[in-house]
Design a protein around this motif. Structure first.
Motif, PDB file in Angstrom:
ATOM      1  N   GLN A 118     126.393 -78.654  75.744  1.00  0.00           N
ATOM      2  CA  GLN A 118     127.066 -77.771  76.693  1.00  0.00           C
ATOM      3  C   GLN A 118     128.255 -77.056  76.065  1.00  0.00           C
ATOM      4  N   GLY A 119     128.679 -77.519  74.914  1.00  0.00           N
ATOM      5  CA  GLY A 119     129.828 -76.917  74.240  1.00  0.00           C
ATOM      6  C   GLY A 119     129.497 -75.555  73.666  1.00  0.00           C
ATOM      7  N   PRO A 120     130.491 -74.880  73.150  1.00  0.00           N
ATOM      8  CA  PRO A 120     130.299 -73.512  72.662  1.00  0.00           C
ATOM      9  C   PRO A 120     129.323 -73.393  71.487  1.00  0.00           C
ATOM     10  N   ARG A 121     129.133 -74.452  70.741  1.00  0.00           N
ATOM     11  CA  ARG A 121     128.225 -74.399  69.592  1.00  0.00           C
ATOM     12  C   ARG A 121     126.793 -74.767  69.952  1.00  0.00           C
ATOM     13  N   GLY A 122     126.579 -75.321  71.146  1.00  0.00           N
ATOM     14  CA  GLY A 122     125.243 -75.727  71.547  1.00  0.00           C
ATOM     15  C   GLY A 122     124.647 -76.696  70.542  1.00  0.00           C
ATOM     16  N   LEU A 123     123.383 -76.502  70.183  1.00  0.00           N
ATOM     17  CA  LEU A 123     122.758 -77.375  69.189  1.00  0.00           C
ATOM     18  C   LEU A 123     123.332 -77.142  67.796  1.00  0.00           C
ATOM     19  N   GLY A 124     124.085 -76.070  67.632  1.00  0.00           N
ATOM     20  CA  GLY A 124     124.757 -75.812  66.365  1.00  0.00           C
ATOM     21  C   GLY A 124     125.799 -76.866  66.033  1.00  0.00           C
ATOM     22  N   ALA A 125     126.121 -77.736  66.984  1.00  0.00           N
ATOM     23  CA  ALA A 125     127.033 -78.844  66.719  1.00  0.00           C
ATOM     24  C   ALA A 125     126.406 -79.843  65.746  1.00  0.00           C
ATOM     25  N   TRP A 126     125.085 -79.780  65.599  1.00  0.00           N
ATOM     26  CA  TRP A 126     124.372 -80.667  64.677  1.00  0.00           C
ATOM     27  C   TRP A 126     123.997 -79.899  63.421  1.00  0.00           C
ATOM     28  N   MET A 127     124.472 -80.370  62.284  1.00  0.00           N
ATOM     29  CA  MET A 127     124.171 -79.746  60.998  1.00  0.00           C
ATOM     30  C   MET A 127     122.671 -79.751  60.716  1.00  0.00           C
ATOM     31  N   GLY A 128     121.999 -80.831  61.089  1.00  0.00           N
ATOM     32  CA  GLY A 128     120.551 -80.907  60.873  1.00  0.00           C
ATOM     33  C   GLY A 128     119.811 -79.782  61.565  1.00  0.00           C
ATOM     34  N   TRP A 129     120.220 -79.455  62.783  1.00  0.00           N
ATOM     35  CA  TRP A 129     119.579 -78.371  63.515  1.00  0.00           C
ATOM     36  C   TRP A 129     119.935 -77.024  62.888  1.00  0.00           C
ATOM     37  N   SER A 130     121.205 -76.828  62.576  1.00  0.00           N
ATOM     38  CA  SER A 130     121.648 -75.556  62.004  1.00  0.00           C
ATOM     39  C   SER A 130     120.947 -75.238  60.688  1.00  0.00           C
ATOM     40  N   GLU A 131     120.791 -76.260  59.843  1.00  0.00           N
ATOM     41  CA  GLU A 131     120.225 -76.033  58.507  1.00  0.00           C
ATOM     42  C   GLU A 131     118.701 -76.007  58.462  1.00  0.00           C
ATOM     43  N   HIS A 132     118.050 -76.730  59.379  1.00  0.00           N
ATOM     44  CA  HIS A 132     116.600 -76.890  59.266  1.00  0.00           C
ATOM     45  C   HIS A 132     115.787 -76.348  60.435  1.00  0.00           C
ATOM     46  N   CYS A 133     116.422 -76.063  61.554  1.00  0.00           N
ATOM     47  CA  CYS A 133     115.669 -75.738  62.762  1.00  0.00           C
ATOM     48  C   CYS A 133     116.009 -74.371  63.352  1.00  0.00           C
ATOM     49  N   ALA A 134     117.274 -73.995  63.310  1.00  0.00           N
ATOM     50  CA  ALA A 134     117.731 -72.765  63.969  1.00  0.00           C
ATOM     51  C   ALA A 134     116.981 -71.541  63.447  1.00  0.00           C
ATOM     52  N   GLY A 135     116.470 -70.754  64.376  1.00  0.00           N
ATOM     53  CA  GLY A 135     115.822 -69.491  64.021  1.00  0.00           C
ATOM     54  C   GLY A 135     114.441 -69.633  63.409  1.00  0.00           C
ATOM     55  N   ARG A 136     113.877 -70.822  63.426  1.00  0.00           N
ATOM     56  CA  ARG A 136     112.557 -71.039  62.827  1.00  0.00           C
ATOM     57  C   ARG A 136     111.503 -71.252  63.905  1.00  0.00           C
ATOM     58  N   ASN A 137     110.254 -70.995  63.551  1.00  0.00           N
ATOM     59  CA  ASN A 137     109.142 -71.304  64.432  1.00  0.00           C
ATOM     60  C   ASN A 137     108.917 -72.811  64.364  1.00  0.00           C
ATOM     61  N   LEU A 138     109.154 -73.491  65.464  1.00  0.00           N
ATOM     62  CA  LEU A 138     109.110 -74.952  65.476  1.00  0.00           C
ATOM     63  C   LEU A 138     107.931 -75.506  66.273  1.00  0.00           C
ATOM     64  N   THR A 139     106.957 -74.672  66.574  1.00  0.00           N
ATOM     65  CA  THR A 139     105.834 -75.127  67.390  1.00  0.00           C
ATOM     66  C   THR A 139     105.090 -76.296  66.762  1.00  0.00           C
ATOM     67  N   ILE A 140     105.129 -76.415  65.449  1.00  0.00           N
ATOM     68  CA  ILE A 140     104.449 -77.512  64.763  1.00  0.00           C
ATOM     69  C   ILE A 140     104.961 -78.879  65.227  1.00  0.00           C
ATOM     70  N   TRP A 141     106.198 -78.948  65.692  1.00  0.00           N
ATOM     71  CA  TRP A 141     106.774 -80.215  66.138  1.00  0.00           C
ATOM     72  C   TRP A 141     106.045 -80.794  67.335  1.00  0.00           C
ATOM     73  N   LEU A 142     105.357 -79.946  68.092  1.00  0.00           N
ATOM     74  CA  LEU A 142     104.653 -80.418  69.292  1.00  0.00           C
ATOM     75  C   LEU A 142     103.142 -80.435  69.107  1.00  0.00           C
ATOM     76  N   ASP A 143     102.667 -80.069  67.912  1.00  0.00           N
ATOM     77  CA  ASP A 143     101.224 -80.083  67.655  1.00  0.00           C
ATOM     78  C   ASP A 143     100.634 -81.460  67.914  1.00  0.00           C
ATOM     79  N   ASP A 144      99.525 -81.474  68.585  1.00  0.00           N
ATOM     80  CA  ASP A 144      98.758 -82.688  68.890  1.00  0.00           C
ATOM     81  C   ASP A 144      99.446 -83.635  69.863  1.00  0.00           C
ATOM     82  N   CYS A 145     100.555 -83.238  70.445  1.00  0.00           N
ATOM     83  CA  CYS A 145     101.205 -84.076  71.441  1.00  0.00           C
ATOM     84  C   CYS A 145     100.652 -83.707  72.820  1.00  0.00           C
ATOM     85  N   GLU A 146     100.239 -84.696  73.566  1.00  0.00           N
ATOM     86  CA  GLU A 146      99.732 -84.469  74.909  1.00  0.00           C
ATOM     87  C   GLU A 146     100.877 -84.637  75.897  1.00  0.00           C
TER      88      GLU A 146
END
Length: 147
Positions: A118-146
């Motif tokens: 909820q803070g001003p940085r949103g998920l940007g508060a996490w370095m892992g998200w900023s460096e590896h996830c932000a702005g990327r196509n992440l649909t693969i993370w849900l592949d094969d999940c029912e």
């Protein structure tokens, strides 16, 4: 008889306190049920990607930081601001003890992560998200999940 009751109690206690490494689809289901799909404009895949790069889905992970604080649990929530560790007089904005973030139950972790997001940085508060996830196509993370 008393020994058996004590043993049963200890096994139950250990299962409550022990951490867990979630499977990708298992965690996706838990996060979806907790309402993280679309929370603060982030699809579920963002949350999964962030949790993976922060902890590899391990609820018991503790990282000791250079400033003496710790990052805890599946979302690596830091003791400097967000949880209490009895070592420092910190804000504890999530009103939780850091050790509570290390169990197999991640309900409190999710509530705290939602507060952080909820803070001003949103998920940007996490370095892992900023460096590896932000702005990327992440649909693969849900592949094969029912879900």
């Amino acid at each position: 008889m008393k020994f058996l009751l004590l043993l049963q109690f200890l096994v139950c206690l250990a299962s409550r306190v022990a951490g867990k490494v979630y499977g990708r689809c298992e965690l996706a289901q838990v996060l979806k049920e907790a309402g993280l799909e679309g929370y603060r404009g982030h699809p579920l895949a963002d949350w999964l990607c962030m949790a993976f790069y922060e902890s590899r889905f391990n609820t018991s992970l503790v990282q000791h930081e250079f400033d003496g604080s710790t990052s805890n649990g599946i979302f690596q929530i830091n003791s400097r601001l967000w949880c209490g560790d009895y070592k420092h007089f910190q804000p504890n904005k999530c009103q939780i003890h850091c050790s509570d973030l290390l169990t197999s139950s991640i309900r409190d972790d999710i509530v705290c992560a939602m507060r952080i997001a909820q803070g001003p940085r949103g998920l940007g508060a996490w370095m892992g998200w900023s460096e590896h996830c932000a702005g990327r196509n992440l649909t693969i993370w849900l592949d094969d999940c029912e879900l």
